[in-house]
Motif scaffolding. Structure first.
Motif, PDB file in Angstrom:
ATOM      1  N   ARG A   5       0.888  -6.676   7.542  1.00  0.00           N
ATOM      2  CA  ARG A   5       0.027  -6.075   6.506  1.00  0.00           C
ATOM      3  C   ARG A   5       0.100  -4.558   6.532  1.00  0.00           C
ATOM      4  O   ARG A   5       0.119  -3.912   5.480  1.00  0.00           O
ATOM      5  CB  ARG A   5      -1.419  -6.547   6.688  1.00  0.00           C
ATOM      6  N   GLN A   6       0.105  -3.979   7.715  1.00  0.00           N
ATOM      7  CA  GLN A   6       0.179  -2.516   7.803  1.00  0.00           C
ATOM      8  C   GLN A   6       1.538  -2.032   7.297  1.00  0.00           C
ATOM      9  O   GLN A   6       1.615  -1.022   6.598  1.00  0.00           O
ATOM     10  CB  GLN A   6      -0.048  -2.032   9.243  1.00  0.00           C
TER      11      GLN A   6
ATOM     12  N   GLN B 290       2.411  12.744   8.907  1.00  0.00           N
ATOM     13  CA  GLN B 290       2.777  11.351   8.611  1.00  0.00           C
ATOM     14  C   GLN B 290       1.710  10.311   8.980  1.00  0.00           C
ATOM     15  O   GLN B 290       1.438   9.417   8.182  1.00  0.00           O
ATOM     16  CB  GLN B 290       4.080  11.039   9.314  1.00  0.00           C
TER      17      GLN B 290
ATOM     18  N   GLU C 232      13.051   4.320  -8.406  1.00  0.00           N
ATOM     19  CA  GLU C 232      12.927   5.745  -8.068  1.00  0.00           C
ATOM     20  C   GLU C 232      12.965   5.948  -6.561  1.00  0.00           C
ATOM     21  O   GLU C 232      12.488   5.124  -5.816  1.00  0.00           O
ATOM     22  CB  GLU C 232      11.622   6.308  -8.618  1.00  0.00           C
ATOM     23  N   HIS C 233      13.450   7.036  -6.163  1.00  0.00           N
ATOM     24  CA  HIS C 233      13.567   7.423  -4.754  1.00  0.00           C
ATOM     25  C   HIS C 233      14.379   6.425  -3.990  1.00  0.00           C
ATOM     26  O   HIS C 233      13.844   5.560  -3.336  1.00  0.00           O
ATOM     27  CB  HIS C 233      12.202   7.598  -4.101  1.00  0.00           C
TER      28      HIS C 233
ATOM     29  N   ALA D  84      -4.825  -5.112   4.807  1.00  0.00           N
ATOM     30  CA  ALA D  84      -4.763  -4.896   6.260  1.00  0.00           C
ATOM     31  C   ALA D  84      -6.154  -4.748   6.875  1.00  0.00           C
ATOM     32  O   ALA D  84      -6.318  -4.862   8.092  1.00  0.00           O
ATOM     33  CB  ALA D  84      -3.910  -3.671   6.571  1.00  0.00           C
TER      34      ALA D  84
ATOM     35  N   ARG E  82      13.227   1.372   1.456  1.00  0.00           N
ATOM     36  CA  ARG E  82      14.021   2.374   0.732  1.00  0.00           C
ATOM     37  C   ARG E  82      14.895   3.093   1.749  1.00  0.00           C
ATOM     38  O   ARG E  82      14.406   3.500   2.804  1.00  0.00           O
ATOM     39  CB  ARG E  82      13.100   3.418   0.093  1.00  0.00           C
TER      40      ARG E  82
ATOM     41  N   LYS F 191       1.858  -1.661   3.611  1.00  0.00           N
ATOM     42  CA  LYS F 191       1.148  -0.547   2.979  1.00  0.00           C
ATOM     43  C   LYS F 191       2.023   0.694   2.860  1.00  0.00           C
ATOM     44  O   LYS F 191       1.717   1.595   2.091  1.00  0.00           O
ATOM     45  CB  LYS F 191      -0.100  -0.179   3.798  1.00  0.00           C
TER      46      LYS F 191
ATOM     47  N   ARG G  89       8.782   6.697   9.822  1.00  0.00           N
ATOM     48  CA  ARG G  89       7.497   6.185   9.332  1.00  0.00           C
ATOM     49  C   ARG G  89       7.203   4.820   9.942  1.00  0.00           C
ATOM     50  O   ARG G  89       6.066   4.520  10.307  1.00  0.00           O
ATOM     51  CB  ARG G  89       7.523   6.035   7.807  1.00  0.00           C
TER      52      ARG G  89
ATOM     53  N   ARG H 214      11.849  -1.202  -6.742  1.00  0.00           N
ATOM     54  CA  ARG H 214      11.502   0.032  -7.433  1.00  0.00           C
ATOM     55  C   ARG H 214      12.665   1.018  -7.302  1.00  0.00           C
ATOM     56  O   ARG H 214      13.148   1.277  -6.222  1.00  0.00           O
ATOM     57  CB  ARG H 214      10.247   0.632  -6.797  1.00  0.00           C
TER      58      ARG H 214
ATOM     59  N   TYR I   6       4.690   3.162   1.693  1.00  0.00           N
ATOM     60  CA  TYR I   6       5.329   3.339   0.390  1.00  0.00           C
ATOM     61  C   TYR I   6       6.814   3.006   0.449  1.00  0.00           C
ATOM     62  O   TYR I   6       7.367   2.422  -0.475  1.00  0.00           O
ATOM     63  CB  TYR I   6       5.115   4.780  -0.053  1.00  0.00           C
ATOM     64  N   ASP I   7       7.468   3.385   1.539  1.00  0.00           N
ATOM     65  CA  ASP I   7       8.910   3.157   1.640  1.00  0.00           C
ATOM     66  C   ASP I   7       9.270   1.719   2.007  1.00  0.00           C
ATOM     67  O   ASP I   7      10.442   1.358   1.999  1.00  0.00           O
ATOM     68  CB  ASP I   7       9.527   4.121   2.663  1.00  0.00           C
TER      69      ASP I   7
END
Lengths: 550, 174
Positions: free
Chosen positions: B64-65, A123, B173-174, A301, B12, B68, B20, B171, B70-71
């Motif tokens: 900002r991080q 991860q 999907e998923h 970032a 999500r 980034k 995460r 979004r 995806y979820d």
């Protein structure tokens, strides 16, 4: 049409342009390998000696082609063996799709044989990862994975597919589109343009983002238009031709002196696709203290992460540079130009004559193969010598482990890079330490008939650590004197290749004149002195004032 | 200057998403003072509120991080003067047998209610700003706290704004 999970995976890989995968089979990926067997006419599989080698090969392949490298491994140890390769790709923003098998869904979470939580393990070093628990998700997951790996700032994506999902089946559409990816859409260059127009001594600083965006031409054009010299991070090294007169080469801890010096002389640094790594800047508070910085990066970032007080422009190197080019006025400053060229001239005059030095060896080999050959390196002193001395002329010809500094990266990467280039001549510069880490991939290089010239700068020590021990630890060489009895030439022969030992410039030139096989790797064991050092050097945390030239 | 700050996230509602996000805070060395998460009106979407401490640099980097990932569909900084921040507290207090007048008075003052009462204890339920909750807990200390449980802050922006503006489609999907 109804397909099995394994079939869907192969169909999706083909649909996304994959024709080569690297990997190693195992119990939980037999179904995927069974489909590979049936689809050998569409997807070639490169069997490596170890999963780490496969991951580095996929990485090298991606760096040369610009398309994601694909690697397969089985569950458990197969998956964990990928981790270094995935982390390496992550730190260098290389697009990669890693596919691992896992135990069947009903055995997940029960510490089953060869079960690890590879999604949890990887991860922190992936752009994203997926575990597919339902075959119905697989098609969209693979589609998303390719989009994630290649969009914005590229990076690795791992897909973990339990065996039961590979064997399950569902309807396959073959035409899914990825969900929209956000990226910096519009950007504002007003402030940047103003800074450029006010600047008297502008300088461009390029990193890997220039290579991955394919913005080499824009960099050159901007450099010419505003008379800005170009300095490069290690990842940006092949972005601008070495022969370009305003190219000052790599900057930073072991950069070329003019590159680092001119960065401190500039009144404006236009930084493109770089992340101001500590190896490039040294002491951040002293870095570029006389200049304004425009930082252009696709990853928001990164802006302001390592260097404060910058003019931020979030966007792709290619589009931002194109916009700057369109709106900037031409600039001439003869004094600045002269200063730049003089510093470069002074530096170029250094030569080792006939001494069998790393610099002379690399320049000699460079002379034979030119600046467009794919060159891979491992990590350590030899790597820095290559960065300082090899004249790269073409983007995507340099395969080196920048962010992670992975010893053992080189051979796998060279194999992947060589295959990506259509099995053209490839050169690997390595050290005896690095080579020792993954030399099992010699077996792969032989089986794949890859013409890789493996140049071992063999000093019998872990040279870079030794250099630090020499400079900062009063010569206490703790565990860095290898003193191994390994005969690399005999070893090459044992793997089914050939090699020779050279210990003088004359012997090296002889070997180069004799040439090397076109369908096999060849080991050139260069016995260099163990106290060769890498200079210039800015000690860790230091600044341009602390630069040591010898 | 290091100060508390609150991040609102639309994510999500997927397996591993909390991991995460917590992993990102851990890896980058940002602390988490409180974290609250729950499903939204759309079960495929969750909303999180994370309170941390850090200077301006940390605040910008965190957001900002996070964006980034995806979820993470959207992460924003919820500024104190432009958001409503509420926390929930359940607290079990010791009764010393001399009547529970002072304790119930305190609970009433803070707008809480007693939700369980027995021989020698009571459980109070209280909602308010994290500062108010903190103040209340401090005042309970002399009575003897058996245990307590805080929800972590929940935050929404004031006005009719939302994290996802109307144009932005989630979004699917998923």
């Amino acid at each position: 049409m109804v397909l099995s999970g394994a079939q869907i995976l192969i169909e999706e890989l083909v649909r996304h342009g994959t024709n080569t995968v690297f990997g190693y089979p195992g119990g939980q990926v037999i179904d995927i390998y069974d489909e590979l067997y049936r689809n050998a006419h569409r997807i070639g599989h490169i069997l490596t000696a170890h999963e780490q080698g496969a991951a580095h090969a996929a990485d090298g392949y991606a760096r040369v082609t610009g398309r994601p490298g694909v690697v397969f491994a089985t569950s458990g140890p197969g998956a964990t063996n990928l981790v270094t390769g995935i982390a390496n790709a992550y730190l260098d923003s290389v697009p990669m799709i890693a596919v691992t098998g896992n135990v069947t869904v009903n055995l997940l979470g029960k510490d089953s044989f060869q079960e690890v939580d590879i999604v949890g393990i990887t991860q922190p070093v992936v752009k994203h990862n997926f575990i597919v628990r339902d075959v119905g998700e697989l098609e969209s997951v693979v589609t998303e994975a390719f989009a994630i790996a290649t969009s914005g700032r590229p990076g690795p994506v791992l897909i973990d597919i339990p065996k039961s999902v590979q064997r399950g089946s569902c309807e396959y559409s073959g035409n899914l589109r990825p969900s929209a990816r956000d990226s910096c859409g519009s950007f504002d260059i007003t402030e940047a343009l103003e800074a450029i127009s006010k600047s008297k001594r502008p300088l461009i600083y390029c990193g890997g983002g220039v290579v991955s965006a394919g913005a080499e031409e824009e960099v050159l054009a901007l450099s010419k238009k505003i008379s800005a010299p170009v300095t490069l991070s290690m990842m940006g090294l092949s972005a601008v031709p070495h022969s370009y007169e305003l190219n000052l080469g790599m900057c930073g801890m072991h950069g070329r002196a003019p590159s680092t010096l001119m960065q401190s002389r500039a009144d404006l640094i236009i930084a493109v696709g770089v992340r101001f790594s500590d190896r490039a800047t040294g002491d951040v508070s002293a870095y570029a203290s006389n200049s304004k910085i425009i930082h252009i990066d696709i990853d928001e970032a990164e802006l302001g992460k390592n260097v404060p007080n910058i003019i931020e422009v979030c966007g792709s190197a290619k589009s931002v540079l194109a916009a700057l080019l369109e709106s900037t006025e031409e600039k001439r400053n003869e004094e600045w130009r002269r200063e730049v060229l003089e510093s470069k001239e002074k530096d170029a005059a250094c030569s080792d004559g006939d001494r069998f030095s790393p610099r002379a060896i690399i320049r000699c080999i460079n002379g034979y193969f030119g600046g467009e050959t794919v060159v891979a390196t491992d990590v350590g002193q030899h790597q820095m010598w290559v960065m300082q001395n090899y004249a790269f002329e073409k983007p995507r010809t340099l395969l080196t482990s920048g962010g992670l500094g992975t010893m053992g990266f080189g051979l796998g990467a060279a194999i992947g890079g060589c295959i990506a280039s259509g099995r053209k001549r490839t050169v690997l510069f390595t050290g005896d330490g690095s080579f020792g880490m993954n030399l099992n991939e010699m077996a792969t290089a032989v089986m794949q008939r890859t013409p890789i010239l493996i140049v071992i700068l063999n000093n019998g020590v872990l040279g870079m650590v030794r250099q630090w021990q020499n400079m900062f630890y009063e010569g206490r060489y703790s565990s860095t004197t290898l003193g191994r009895k390994t005969d690399f030439v005999a070893l090459a022969r044992a793997f089914g290749a050939d090699g020779c030992r050279v210990d003088s410039m004359a012997a090296l030139k002889d070997a180069m004149e004799r040439g090397f096989p076109e369908d096999s790797p060849f080991v050139l064991d260069c016995r260099i002195a163990r106290d060769e050092m890498v200079f210039p050097m800015i000690p860790p945390g230091g600044s341009v004032r602390d630069i040591r030239l010898s | 200057m290091s100060e508390r700050f609150t991040v609102g996230l639309i994510v999500r509602n997927r397996f591993g998403v909390l991991n995460r996000i917590a992993g990102l805070y851990g890896k980058r060395g940002y602390n988490i003072d409180s974290l609250a998460v729950g499903e939204t009106e759309d079960p495929s979407i969750s909303r999180m509120t994370i309170v941390s401490t850090g200077d301006m640099y940390t605040r910008t980097q965190v957001v900002r991080q996070l964006n980034k990932l995806y979820d993470v569909i959207e992460a924003v900084l919820l500024e104190d003067d432009k958001s409503i921040c509420v926390e929930h507290l359940l607290i079990k207090l010791k009764l010393n047998g001399e009547g529970n007048g002072p304790i119930t008075a305190l609970i009433n003052t803070y707008g809480g209610k007693v939700v369980d009462l027995g021989a020698g204890f009571l459980v109070a339920d209280l909602t308010g700003s994290p500062e108010k909750i903190q103040e209340f807990i401090e005042k309970c200390v002399p009575f003897g706290i058996l245990e307590l449980c805080r929800s972590g802050a929940l935050a929404l922006s004031t006005g009719d704004g939302r994290i996802l503006n109307n144009k932005q489609t989630i979004r699917e999907e998923h």
